[in-house]
Design a protein around this motif. Structure first.
Motif, PDB file in Angstrom:
ATOM      1  N   SER A  14       0.833  -1.200   0.000  1.00  0.00           N
ATOM      2  CA  SER A  14       0.000   0.000   0.000  1.00  0.00           C
ATOM      3  C   SER A  14       0.873   1.258   0.000  1.00  0.00           C
ATOM      4  O   SER A  14       2.035   1.225   0.403  1.00  0.00           O
ATOM      5  CB  SER A  14      -0.891   0.013   1.241  1.00  0.00           C
ATOM      6  N   GLN A  33      -1.744   8.113   1.577  1.00  0.00           N
ATOM      7  CA  GLN A  33      -2.752   7.066   1.381  1.00  0.00           C
ATOM      8  C   GLN A  33      -4.099   7.710   1.063  1.00  0.00           C
ATOM      9  O   GLN A  33      -4.800   7.273   0.154  1.00  0.00           O
ATOM     10  CB  GLN A  33      -2.860   6.183   2.627  1.00  0.00           C
ATOM     11  N   PRO A  70      -5.022   0.463   3.009  1.00  0.00           N
ATOM     12  CA  PRO A  70      -3.690   0.541   3.615  1.00  0.00           C
ATOM     13  C   PRO A  70      -3.210  -0.832   4.101  1.00  0.00           C
ATOM     14  O   PRO A  70      -2.052  -0.995   4.431  1.00  0.00           O
ATOM     15  CB  PRO A  70      -3.888   1.500   4.787  1.00  0.00           C
TER      16      PRO A  70
END
Length: 154
Positions: A14, A33, A70
């Motif tokens: 991620s 993110q 994530p």
């Protein structure tokens, strides 16, 4: 567990884990993110509004799932199979030069992504997945333009 890296950032693919592996703090990792999520969801929303084919949307969502979570790990890369299959099915007229290297990197990603991240500290997973998302996006928009009647093209 995520902020502390208790799962091992080298195993994760991620954007959050990539920034964390590179030494960025949790706030920076969360911000990047979040930015990735906003861009990917925005493009998916645009794709849905444009009425792309179900297969194209499926490929985009498969790659997007790895970018927006994530908690994406290297074993989740199996989600790329439908995306890679769709791109290969769309290549009737051949591949663009830049697509071949991205497809090769994405196909081989499970073989080297963890090794590179754990030994050299270089997290290329999110970049390769984002590049594949771009390939899917370009192909999906091109396919839509070829089949849409002239009055419906936007």
């Amino acid at each position: 567990m995520l902020i502390g890296g208790l799962n091992g950032f080298a195993k994760m693919i991620s954007p959050f884990a990539a920034i964390s592996l590179l030494g960025g703090g949790p706030a920076l990792a969360a911000a990047l993110q979040g930015a990735a999520v906003a861009v990917v969801l925005g493009l998916l929303g645009y794709a849905a509004r444009r009425g792309l084919s179900g297969a194209a949307e499926g490929g985009l969502m498969a790659a997007a799932a790895l970018l927006v979570s994530p908690w994406s790990f290297d074993y989740d890369l199996v989600l790329l199979v439908p995306a890679l299959g769709w791109v290969c099915g769309q290549a009737n007229g051949g591949f663009r030069r830049w697509e071949k290297i991205i497809l090769l990197l994405a196909y081989s990603l499970p073989l080297w992504v963890r090794l590179l991240a754990s030994t050299a500290g270089v997290p290329l997973g999110p970049l390769v997945i984002a590049a594949l998302f771009c390939v899917l996006w370009c192909r999906a928009v091109d396919a839509r333009a070829r089949v849409a009647p002239v009055g419906l093209r936007q």
